[in-house]
Design a protein around this motif. Structure first.
Motif, short mmCIF file in Angstrom:
data_model
loop_
_atom_site.label_atom_id
_atom_site.label_comp_id
_atom_site.label_asym_id
_atom_site.label_seq_id
_atom_site.Cartn_x
_atom_site.Cartn_y
_atom_site.Cartn_z
N PRO A 34 -31.05 -7.46 -12.10
CA PRO A 34 -30.26 -6.62 -13.75
C PRO A 34 -31.00 -7.71 -14.78
N ALA A 35 -31.22 -6.98 -15.77
CA ALA A 35 -31.89 -8.25 -16.73
C ALA A 35 -30.37 -8.93 -17.36
N GLN A 36 -31.22 -9.91 -18.65
CA GLN A 36 -30.32 -10.65 -19.25
C GLN A 36 -31.33 -11.04 -20.09
N VAL A 37 -30.92 -9.63 -21.38
CA VAL A 37 -31.10 -10.19 -22.66
C VAL A 37 -29.98 -10.65 -23.77
N ALA A 38 -30.46 -11.62 -24.25
CA ALA A 38 -29.98 -11.41 -25.10
C ALA A 38 -29.50 -10.85 -27.03
N GLU A 39 -28.39 -11.32 -27.24
CA GLU A 39 -28.29 -9.84 -28.35
C GLU A 39 -28.85 -8.83 -28.61
N ALA A 40 -28.32 -8.26 -27.13
CA ALA A 40 -28.66 -6.75 -26.41
C ALA A 40 -27.55 -5.76 -27.56
N ASP A 41 -27.19 -4.94 -28.26
CA ASP A 41 -26.89 -4.08 -28.41
C ASP A 41 -26.40 -3.25 -27.63
N GLU A 42 -25.02 -2.48 -28.04
CA GLU A 42 -23.94 -1.76 -27.03
C GLU A 42 -25.84 0.11 -26.16
N VAL A 220 -51.82 -12.02 -34.41
CA VAL A 220 -51.04 -10.64 -33.70
C VAL A 220 -49.70 -10.55 -35.28
N LEU A 221 -49.63 -9.36 -35.40
CA LEU A 221 -47.94 -9.30 -36.44
C LEU A 221 -47.65 -7.45 -36.43
N ALA A 222 -45.80 -7.93 -36.33
CA ALA A 222 -45.52 -6.77 -35.86
C ALA A 222 -44.58 -6.76 -37.69
N PRO A 223 -44.12 -5.48 -37.94
CA PRO A 223 -42.85 -6.30 -39.40
C PRO A 223 -41.57 -6.59 -38.82
N ALA A 224 -41.59 -7.86 -37.77
CA ALA A 224 -40.38 -7.89 -37.46
C ALA A 224 -39.65 -9.84 -37.87
N SER A 225 -38.56 -10.16 -38.52
CA SER A 225 -38.86 -11.46 -38.12
C SER A 225 -37.93 -11.93 -37.04
N HIS A 226 -37.61 -11.45 -35.75
CA HIS A 226 -37.50 -11.67 -34.28
C HIS A 226 -37.97 -11.34 -33.61
N ALA A 227 -37.70 -11.39 -32.32
CA ALA A 227 -38.54 -11.05 -31.03
C ALA A 227 -37.27 -11.37 -29.61
N TRP A 228 -37.78 -11.04 -28.92
CA TRP A 228 -37.59 -10.91 -27.43
C TRP A 228 -38.33 -11.63 -26.63
N ARG A 229 -38.09 -12.86 -26.57
CA ARG A 229 -39.01 -13.33 -25.40
C ARG A 229 -39.21 -13.47 -24.15
N GLY A 230 -39.56 -13.39 -23.04
CA GLY A 230 -39.21 -13.73 -21.50
C GLY A 230 -40.58 -13.49 -20.41
N GLU A 237 -34.72 -14.36 -24.08
CA GLU A 237 -33.68 -15.09 -25.23
C GLU A 237 -34.75 -14.05 -26.15
N TYR A 238 -33.53 -13.95 -27.27
CA TYR A 238 -34.07 -13.93 -29.41
C TYR A 238 -34.33 -14.88 -29.66
N VAL A 239 -35.60 -14.65 -30.18
CA VAL A 239 -36.17 -16.47 -30.89
C VAL A 239 -36.81 -15.45 -32.11
#
Length: 626
Positions: A34-42, A220-230, A237-239
């Motif tokens: 089972p995946a453990q992902v922070a800040e996962a929406d529905e 390495v750039l993408a248009p996002a302020s946050h990311a999920w790191r593993g 985790e949400y970072v």
């Protein structure tokens, strides 16, 4: 104007060798926890628990390769304009191996100078470099070391398109790539389509995996302020999204960028001068990822294992979901398509503004393509599995035809079953060439005239469908019909799953005795005997054929047995760091742990922690990802 032609690339290659004849009843490397992902929406929470598989069946495992390389000419297809030249490996999953910006002569991808196979894909064999098209389930695609169909398609506007396509067996899907490079265009376009011809919903996974050179000072750039790191493929985790030098990352790390829904989808790997590869797409391909091996010893060892020293790389990726732990539901009879673009971006300031100036978002969104247009000229033949499934399902796919002429030895037993309701029962020691699973093939096997072969395959299909009792009955009947090593081995898997390691070892011993040169059976037998008595495992290894005893995994198991049995003189290969395991799995730390156990046995009077501190893992054995 875009031109398509056949070519060849001469390059040192590891021979793929023969497939493992044993069905992968349970593929332990698959992500099933089972995946453990922070800040996962529905939506993400639903996708995380959806579509997991326990086995790569019906695919066989590709573990017959060595580390040795031989110069070979690999068939390729080239798509070329006055700005870009792209080359694709037709016998190796259609990998885009090279993308050259012609005005500067710059290679935009990590073009590995070798095809060095290693154990990183769903079927084991994988190689680093270029752009890989990952379909199926979490991991490197089962088709990465398999041929694809290729054709030239002439669009009404005169542009030549390279079309690549195949049948994906695990999910029962057709996928195609249309590739073209318009005159004066700064980008190469790749239009992808996945078709679900089934009368039911199918879980879908897709990631375009792009290897680029790793250099100090790059970003390495993408248009996002946050990311999920593993780091472990299970926990994220949400970072804050990384925006500095990837060289700062010390361990192997995934970053999945959380790009807002309305935002243009892109990712760029820019060198210190602000230029580098940019990848953008229509919104269907919503996810973006950065992967680095990290600057730790283990990550650097993996880089050396996959590419020659001094040629490090990292990966930027684009996927259907936001993370690679998710699958999405593709409805029955429907298809999804999207457009990707690859090119050289020069960004002195805002990279998104530079991308918009180079290639407006509206241009990419407005592309319609010619996905249903029949091929103008066939260039290369892929596998015969699409032709077989087309017969079974009565498919009509003019844009991606699967010709009957592609049917070959791997499909022959199944063609015979489909057309005659029977399968020929040959010698019990002759290995099966392929497997099939799923309700339609299972029904045909249940209706077939029973013999040891049909019963063997029926057991595989039943086990895959979640019926181990039915599989046990079929394999027992297969052995009763003609004692054969393949059903005996499968019964050993069931015995081991039930906790009867002694029965499993006995069955594997017998199976190995019938086909003593099948390395996979020898490995499984030694592994079972190690659980019972390391000395017994050593005695078994002593009787193996010389060509098996010299294989790296057998040698590692011999050292393991020697340490367990107190026979350290038989584990000297550990001491001189000369042990090489060709198919060492990504994330597998067997060599490092064996090194410590060997030295702990040599210095049993000392505390284990002190032994480990005084005997660090030598670099050739250090594949630790942490």
């Amino acid at each position: 104007m875009s031109k398509v032609r056949l070519s060849a690339m001469r390059i040192p290659v590891a021979d793929l060798g023969d497939d493992n004849p044993l069905p992968s009843l349970v593929t332990t490397e698959l992500v099933t926890a089972p995946a453990q992902v922070a800040e996962a929406d529905e939506t993400m929470a639903r996708n995380l628990g959806y579509g997991r598989v326990a086995s790569v069946l019906p695919y066989t495992i590709q573990d017959g390769y060595p580390r040795d390389l031989t110069d070979r000419a690999l068939p390729t297809a080239v798509v070329e304009s006055n700005v870009l030249r792209a080359e694709f490996l037709l016998g190796l999953g259609g990998r885009m191996w090279s993308l050259v910006h012609k005005p500067t002569g710059r290679e935009l991808l990590h073009r590995n100078p070798v095809v060095q196979l290693a154990n990183l894909s769903l079927r084991n064999a994988w190689f680093a470099g270029g752009v890989e098209w990952n379909l199926g389930t979490t991991g490197h695609t089962a088709l990465t070391c398999a041929p694809v169909h290729a054709a030239r398609v002439l669009r009404p506007d005169g542009i030549e398109v390279l079309r690549l396509w195949e049948w994906e067996r695990m999910r029962g899907l057709v996928y195609q790539l249309d590739v073209w490079a318009p005159a004066d265009s700064p980008v190469l376009f790749v239009q992808v389509r996945i078709l679900n011809p089934n009368p039911h919903e199918v879980p879908v996974y897709w990631w375009s995996n792009i290897a680029v050179p790793e250099e100090p000072g790059m970003r390495v750039l993408a248009p996002a302020s946050h990311a999920w790191r593993g780091h472990d493929g299970v926990t994220l985790e949400y970072v804050t999204a990384p925006d500095d030098d990837p060289f700062a990352l010390k361990r192997a790390t995934d970053h999945f960028f959380d790009i807002p829904r309305e935002q243009r989808k892109w990712i760029a790997a820019l060198m210190a001068d602000g230029s580098g590869l940019v990848h953008t797409s229509t919104d269907r391909l919503a996810g973006r990822k950065l992967f680095v091996w990290g600057q730790g010893t283990g990550g650097q060892r993996w880089q050396e294992w996959l590419s020659p020293p001094g040629l490090p790389y990292l990966e930027i990726q684009g996927g259907l979901a936001r993370t690679q732990l998710e699958h999405l539901p593709l409805p029955a009879g429907e298809s999804w398509s999207w457009v990707e673009a690859y090119g050289l971006l020069r960004a002195d300031g805002d990279p998104e503004a530079a991308l918009e100036a180079m290639l407006p978002r509206s241009t990419v969104d407005g592309i319609e393509g010619c996905l249903d247009q029949p091929p103008t000229e066939m260039l290369y033949a892929g596998s015969g599995w699409g032709a077989l499934e087309s017969r079974l399902r009565r498919l009509d796919l003019p844009g991606t035809p699967f010709a009957a002429s592609t049917l070959g030895p791997d499909q022959e037993p199944w063609r015979q079953l489909l057309e005659t309701g029977q399968m020929t029962a040959g010698s019990p020691t002759k290995a099966p060439v392929s497997y099939q699973v799923g309700p339609a093939w299972q029904a045909l096997l249940e209706a077939a005239t029973p013999n040891w072969v049909t019963l063997l395959h029926l057991g595989v299909a039943l086990h895959h469908s979640g019926d181990p009792d039915g599989a046990f009955s079929a394999w027992t009947s297969s052995v009763a019909s003609a004692r054969n090593p393949w059903a005996l081995r499968n019964l050993a898997v069931l015995a081991r799953q039930s906790g009867d390691i002694h029965l499993a070892a006995d069955l594997l011993r017998e199976a190995h005795g019938m086909v003593p040169l099948v390395r996979a059976l020898a490995v499984e037998a030694v592994d079972a005997l190690l659980e019972i008595d390391p000395a017994e495992a050593l005695a078994f290894i002593d009787e193996l054929a010389p060509e098996l005893r010299t294989h790296g995994r057998i040698r590692m198991l011999e050292c393991t047995a020697a340490v367990g049995a107190g026979r350290l003189e038989r584990a000297t290969r550990m001491a001189d760091a000369s042990l090489v395991v060709d198919d060492l799995r990504e994330g597998e730390d067997s060599l490092g742990e064996l090194w410590f156990r060997y030295h702990e046995a040599r210095h049993s009077s000392l505390p284990p922690q002190r032994v480990r501190e005084e005997n660090p893992v030598p670099r050739p054995y250090d594949f630790r990802m942490g």
